[in-house]
Design an enzyme around this catalytic site. Structure first.
Site, PDB file in Angstrom:
ATOM      1  N   ASN A  10      37.951   4.134  37.380  1.00 27.24           N
ATOM      2  CA  ASN A  10      38.753   5.321  37.068  1.00 27.24           C
ATOM      3  C   ASN A  10      39.559   5.008  35.817  1.00 27.24           C
ATOM      4  O   ASN A  10      40.518   4.248  35.872  1.00 27.24           O
ATOM      5  CB  ASN A  10      39.675   5.633  38.259  1.00 27.24           C
ATOM      6  CG  ASN A  10      40.684   6.715  37.938  1.00 27.24           C
ATOM      7  OD1 ASN A  10      40.514   7.479  36.987  1.00 27.24           O
ATOM      8  ND2 ASN A  10      41.746   6.790  38.741  1.00 27.24           N
ATOM      9  N   LYS A  12      41.472   6.920  34.090  1.00 28.49           N
ATOM     10  CA  LYS A  12      42.748   7.658  33.933  1.00 28.49           C
ATOM     11  C   LYS A  12      42.820   8.213  32.498  1.00 28.49           C
ATOM     12  O   LYS A  12      41.800   8.601  31.961  1.00 28.49           O
ATOM     13  CB  LYS A  12      43.926   6.746  34.285  1.00 28.49           C
ATOM     14  CG  LYS A  12      43.715   6.062  35.637  1.00 28.49           C
ATOM     15  CD  LYS A  12      44.940   5.402  36.177  1.00 28.49           C
ATOM     16  CE  LYS A  12      44.587   4.752  37.521  1.00 28.49           C
ATOM     17  NZ  LYS A  12      45.743   4.280  38.242  1.00 28.49           N
ATOM     18  N   HIS A  95      43.967  12.350  43.725  1.00 27.90           N
ATOM     19  CA  HIS A  95      44.510  11.032  43.365  1.00 27.90           C
ATOM     20  C   HIS A  95      46.039  11.100  43.459  1.00 27.90           C
ATOM     21  O   HIS A  95      46.647  12.122  43.145  1.00 27.90           O
ATOM     22  CB  HIS A  95      44.070  10.662  41.946  1.00 27.90           C
ATOM     23  CG  HIS A  95      44.373   9.238  41.604  1.00 27.90           C
ATOM     24  ND1 HIS A  95      45.637   8.825  41.257  1.00 27.90           N
ATOM     25  CD2 HIS A  95      43.594   8.130  41.590  1.00 27.90           C
ATOM     26  CE1 HIS A  95      45.609   7.514  41.034  1.00 27.90           C
ATOM     27  NE2 HIS A  95      44.382   7.065  41.237  1.00 27.90           N
ATOM     28  N   GLU A  97      48.276  10.037  41.631  1.00 28.48           N
ATOM     29  CA  GLU A  97      48.962  10.401  40.382  1.00 28.48           C
ATOM     30  C   GLU A  97      48.959  11.915  40.197  1.00 28.48           C
ATOM     31  O   GLU A  97      49.897  12.477  39.628  1.00 28.48           O
ATOM     32  CB  GLU A  97      48.311   9.663  39.196  1.00 28.48           C
ATOM     33  CG  GLU A  97      48.681   8.191  39.221  1.00 28.48           C
ATOM     34  CD  GLU A  97      47.667   7.261  38.575  1.00 28.48           C
ATOM     35  OE1 GLU A  97      46.757   7.733  37.865  1.00 28.48           O
ATOM     36  OE2 GLU A  97      47.798   6.029  38.794  1.00 28.48           O
ATOM     37  N   GLU A 167      43.847   4.758  49.071  1.00 25.15           N
ATOM     38  CA  GLU A 167      44.583   4.126  47.972  1.00 25.15           C
ATOM     39  C   GLU A 167      46.073   4.122  48.300  1.00 25.15           C
ATOM     40  O   GLU A 167      46.779   5.107  48.026  1.00 25.15           O
ATOM     41  CB  GLU A 167      44.359   4.900  46.674  1.00 25.15           C
ATOM     42  CG  GLU A 167      42.942   4.856  46.156  1.00 25.15           C
ATOM     43  CD  GLU A 167      42.909   4.991  44.637  1.00 25.15           C
ATOM     44  OE1 GLU A 167      42.409   4.090  43.983  1.00 25.15           O
ATOM     45  OE2 GLU A 167      43.421   5.996  44.121  1.00 25.15           O
ATOM     46  N   GLY A 173      48.253   0.128  40.463  1.00 26.49           N
ATOM     47  CA  GLY A 173      48.823  -0.295  39.186  1.00 26.49           C
ATOM     48  C   GLY A 173      49.985  -1.267  39.306  1.00 26.49           C
ATOM     49  O   GLY A 173      50.694  -1.518  38.338  1.00 26.49           O
ATOM     50  N   SER A 213      45.035  -1.913  42.681  1.00 22.98           N
ATOM     51  CA  SER A 213      45.094  -3.268  42.115  1.00 22.98           C
ATOM     52  C   SER A 213      43.902  -4.138  42.505  1.00 22.98           C
ATOM     53  O   SER A 213      44.057  -5.327  42.777  1.00 22.98           O
ATOM     54  CB  SER A 213      46.413  -3.948  42.500  1.00 22.98           C
ATOM     55  OG  SER A 213      47.502  -3.266  41.905  1.00 22.98           O
TER      56      SER A 213
HETATM   57  P1  PGA Z   1      44.589   0.321  39.775  1.00 20.57           P
HETATM   58  O1  PGA Z   1      44.342   1.889  39.956  1.00 20.57           O
HETATM   59  O2  PGA Z   1      43.296  -0.374  40.053  1.00 20.57           O
HETATM   60  O3  PGA Z   1      45.018   0.168  38.331  1.00 20.57           O
HETATM   61  O4  PGA Z   1      45.658  -0.065  40.730  1.00 20.57           O
HETATM   62  C1  PGA Z   1      43.521   2.378  40.994  1.00 20.57           C
HETATM   63  C2  PGA Z   1      43.520   3.875  40.982  1.00 20.57           C
HETATM   64  O5  PGA Z   1      44.539   4.487  40.654  1.00 20.57           O
HETATM   65  O6  PGA Z   1      42.498   4.517  41.300  1.00 20.57           O
END
Ligand code: PGA
Length: 270
Positions: A10, A12, A95, A97, A167, A173, A213
């Site tokens: 992903n 982003k 997601h 976010e 998630e 992140g 992560s």
């Molecule tokens: P990350 O993000 O691997 O940077 O923690 C995962 C995601 O948001 O899908």
């Protein structure tokens, strides 16, 4: 070996068209022999070019979001049919976010899931608790609610192309990956809820991905869990070698990582 798990990158809000194409070209030989299904969720602007760059390879290109209407006066939005038109085969929905920064709720996400199915796009529905919800012991309550509301009205047949990603928000992140045991426990819970909602046959087939992560050094241990069918990767998917490393669990970890598990449904069109 049958392709049995799935790794989704992903990106982003990273990568221009040129950067996306360069990544895809660099990644193609690195993931060509992978035993996992390789998906990349790219920005809207890079969709068409990424699809073209990935043609003939085992990389499947998709999007990170869509709106729930087919068309209309929705300035700035992107419809599922536009994603299909650009060559996308799957779409990430709900997601955290999007939920946090753009106030998307489960009812809206549910409409998007239904719209994605209507367009023949494979939805990857994301669910997960935040740090305080976990601390207060509300993880299961939150997951139950998110799954029930986001999958409301989804029929067993549609569910055959559904993917769900657990998630935990506190892991995204942050570098604080859930331990394999923690992730496995959440996946077992999600599996039971999804089975309740979609019925035993359909529910047992929905692949469950873990995200938060994930890196090359912790991916194998997560994938080795019996109820973790794949990974959703943000930061570690921005660079071809680190992304490719997550698709190459061979040697010592081949047995646990690639043990027989449920098949990941293929997206509808080639
Ligand atoms: P990350 O993000 O691997 O940077 O923690 C995962 C995601 O948001 O899908």
């Amino acid at each position: 070996m049958a392709k049995s798990c799935i790794v989704v990158g992903n990106w982003k809000m990273y990568k221009t068209i040129e950067e996306a194409v360069n990544f895809v070209k660099a990644a193609i030989p690195l993931v060509a022999k992978s035993d996992v299904q390789v998906y990349l969720a790219v920005p809207f602007t890079a969709l068409q070019a990424s699809v073209k760059a990935a043609a003939g390879s085992n990389i499947v290109i998709g999007a990170q979001n869509m709106f729930d209407a087919r068309e209309g006066a929705f300035t700035g939005e992107i419809a599922g049919r536009m994603l299909v038109d650009a060559g996308a085969r799957f779409v990430i929905l709900g997601h955290s976010e999007r939920r946090q920064s753009f106030h998307e709720d489960d009812a809206f996400i549910n409409r998007k899931v239904k719209a994605a199915f209507e367009e023949g796009l494979q939805p990857i529905l994301c669910v997960g608790e935040n740090a305080s919800q976990r601390q207060e012991g509300k993880t299961e309550e939150v997951l139950r609610q998110q799954l029930a509301d986001s999958l409301e009205g989804i029929k067993g047949k549609q569910a055959s192309s559904l993917l769900v990603a657990y998630e935990p928000i506190w892991a995204i992140g942050t570098g604080n990956t859930a331990t394999p045991d923690m992730a496995e426990a959440a996946h077992i819970f999600c599996r039971a809820e999804i089975t309740d909602l979609l019925g035993k046959v359909a529910g047992s087939k929905v692949p469950l991905l873990y995200g938060g992560s994930v890196r090359p050094d912790n991916g194998a241990a997560l994938l080795a869990q019996p109820d973790i069918d794949g990974l959703l990767v943000g930061g570690a998917a921005l660079e071809p070698t680190s992304f490719a490393a997550l698709t190459q669990f061979t040697g010592d970890n081949a047995e646990p990582a690639l043990k027989p598990r449920r098949r990941v449904p293929k997206p509808k069109s080639e």
